[in-house]
Design a protein around this motif. Structure first.
Motif, short mmCIF file in Angstrom:
data_model
loop_
_atom_site.label_atom_id
_atom_site.label_comp_id
_atom_site.label_asym_id
_atom_site.label_seq_id
_atom_site.Cartn_x
_atom_site.Cartn_y
_atom_site.Cartn_z
N SER A 53 0.85 -1.20 0.00
CA SER A 53 0.00 0.00 0.00
C SER A 53 0.88 1.24 0.00
N GLY A 54 0.25 2.39 -0.18
CA GLY A 54 0.99 3.65 -0.04
C GLY A 54 1.45 3.85 1.39
N THR A 55 0.62 3.42 2.32
CA THR A 55 0.97 3.55 3.74
C THR A 55 2.24 2.76 4.04
N THR A 79 -3.45 16.55 4.95
CA THR A 79 -3.14 15.38 4.15
C THR A 79 -3.97 14.22 4.68
N PHE A 80 -3.89 13.10 3.99
CA PHE A 80 -4.44 11.86 4.55
C PHE A 80 -3.55 11.45 5.72
N SER A 83 0.29 9.91 6.01
CA SER A 83 1.57 10.62 5.85
C SER A 83 2.25 10.77 7.20
N ASP A 151 5.72 12.34 -0.21
CA ASP A 151 4.46 11.61 -0.28
C ASP A 151 3.80 12.00 -1.60
N CYS A 153 1.65 10.03 -3.12
CA CYS A 153 0.55 9.06 -3.23
C CYS A 153 -0.57 9.54 -4.15
N GLN A 154 -0.69 10.87 -4.31
CA GLN A 154 -1.76 11.43 -5.14
C GLN A 154 -1.22 12.07 -6.41
N SER A 174 0.85 5.64 -4.00
CA SER A 174 -0.24 4.71 -3.65
C SER A 174 -0.98 4.32 -4.92
N LYS A 179 -6.97 6.32 -6.86
CA LYS A 179 -5.78 7.04 -7.32
C LYS A 179 -5.71 7.11 -8.85
C1 PLP Z 1 -1.49 11.69 0.63
C2 PLP Z 1 -1.63 10.24 0.91
N1 PLP Z 1 -0.70 9.63 1.65
C3 PLP Z 1 -0.78 8.31 1.91
C4 PLP Z 1 -1.81 7.53 1.45
C5 PLP Z 1 -1.87 6.10 1.83
O1 PLP Z 1 -1.97 5.25 0.73
P1 PLP Z 1 -2.75 3.86 0.86
O2 PLP Z 1 -4.20 4.16 1.00
O3 PLP Z 1 -2.42 3.16 -0.43
O4 PLP Z 1 -2.20 3.15 2.04
C6 PLP Z 1 -2.80 8.13 0.65
C7 PLP Z 1 -3.90 7.38 0.05
O5 PLP Z 1 -4.81 6.87 0.55
C8 PLP Z 1 -2.72 9.52 0.40
O6 PLP Z 1 -3.67 10.13 -0.31
#
Ligand code: PLP
Length: 356
Positions: A53-55, A79-80, A83, A151, A153-154, A174, A179
């Motif tokens: 995953s992005g996480t 942010t989500f 991060s 980051d 991810c977006q 991510s 996405k």
């Molecule tokens: C800015 C940001 N960082 C981290 C993540 C984490 O990615 P993931 O959902 O694939 O774990 C996301 C997406 O959800 C994101 O938008």
């Protein structure tokens, strides 16, 4: 209802998944390696390390840089939550600096005041697909010998002066279904640093170079062959997807009235993961009006990270006025590549008719 986002998968992805099933090789293998090679080429880095995953990409990057208890990492509050959580997972402390009101990204002018002897890295976010001021951030990091984790991810394919995000510091992407390209769940780390790539590969696979010989404590953050097969097909389509997102954004920006439309800084290429307008008065009423008009919207993000209950419990008392203000004003409109000309007109009519 026009959805806020929709993953675009067709016969090609279906075929790729069936081929994996027929191969009987499901866990990380040659398809993951091929996807990594293709993604590294797409970004222009030496290495790409796929993750679950992005996480977990962010978490692996933080750990691979040797960041741990007692260390601080400067990041964005808007942010989500992943991060900042990636820093917490390593036992280190996220330190928040406020954002720029036009790009919604970390304000580099505030970073140096937040640096302490414990600071090890800066973790900026390229939020909504608009690159942060990465050149300024890299210069600050160089002056203070700090690592940079982007980051991204977006922001797959977003550029600054033609250079892709994820190539300045250690990039983390991510492939979640909303996405710009997806692998269902999935992530990837990009870097030119051979040692860092090696540590990341070990960390995502239980610290083993050779099966059942563990040279470090690692995790199972592996991507599957099915995910990688989907990703390789999606990567072929990214140019077309991004062009559609940018064309949809341009169409909306030229026609929307009475709202603040997204900013694209000169020399920056926005990939419009989200098309985010600002509505200083009546944001929630506009969202309701659009819903009745058949247009779904989203609020990314209604509460900055430092204001989340989980962070309040950790003792965060920061006041970050720009992040706090914009979180009560932002509204995302659909911008995804599946929108038809009729959908775009419905979105425009919905926004422009809100007070009538
Ligand atoms: C800015 C940001 N960082 C981290 C993540 C984490 O990615 P993931 O959902 O694939 O774990 C996301 C997406 O959800 C994101 O938008």
């Amino acid at each position: 209802m026009i959805p806020i986002s929709v993953p675009l998968l067709d016969e090609e992805e279906k075929q790729a998944i069936l081929e994996v099933i027929d191969s009987r090789r499901l866990a990380q293998g040659p398809r993951v390696a091929a996807f990594e090679k293709a993604f590294a080429e797409f970004c222009g880095t030496q290495y790409a390390i796929a993750t679950s995953s992005g996480t977990t990409a962010l978490q692996t990057a933080v750990l691979a840089l040797g960041i741990g208890p007692g260390d601080e990492v400067i990041t964005s509050p808007f942010t989500f939550i992943a991060s900042a959580n990636a820093v917490l997972f390593a036992g280190a402390k996220p330190v928040f600096v406020d954002i720029d009101e036009r790009t919604y990204n970390m304000n580099p002018g505030l970073i140096e005041a937040a640096i302490t002897p414990r600071t090890k890295a800066i973790l900026p976010v390229h939020l909504f697909g608009h690159p942060c001021d990465i050149e300024a951030i890299m210069a600050i990091a160089a002056r203070h010998s700090l690592a940079v984790i982007e980051d991204a991810c977006q922001a797959h394919g977003a550029t600054v002066e033609g250079r892709k995000v994820g190539t300045f510091g250690v990039g983390c992407f991510s492939f979640y279904p909303t996405k710009n390209i997806t692998t269902a769940e999935g992530g990837i780390i990009t870097t030119d640093d051979a040692e860092l790539a090696d540590r990341a590969q070990l960390l995502r696979n239980h610290g083993q170079r050779e099966r059942y010989y563990h040279e470090t404590i690692g995790y199972n953050f592996r991507m599957t062959e099915i995910q990688a097969a989907i990703g390789s097909v999606q990567l072929h389509k990214i140019k077309q997807f991004t062009a559609a997102r940018r064309a949809n954004a341009a169409y909306l920006t030229a026609r929307l009235e009475g709202v603040i439309t997204p900013y694209e800084a000169p020399g920056y290429r926005h990939v419009y993961h989200q098309y985010v307008i600002r509505v200083p008065e009546g944001r929630d009423e506009l969202a309701g009006h659009l819903r009745r008009h058949g247009v779904a919207t989203g609020i990314y993000y209604p509460l900055p990270v430092h204001k989340q209950v989980a962070y309040q419990r950790l003792g965060y008392t920061d006041h970050l006025p720009v992040a706090e203000k914009v979180s009560s004003e932002v509204l995302s409109l659909p911008v995804h590549p599946a929108l038809t000309p009729e959908d775009l007109d419905r979105i425009v009519q919905g926004v422009n008719s809100r007070w009538s």
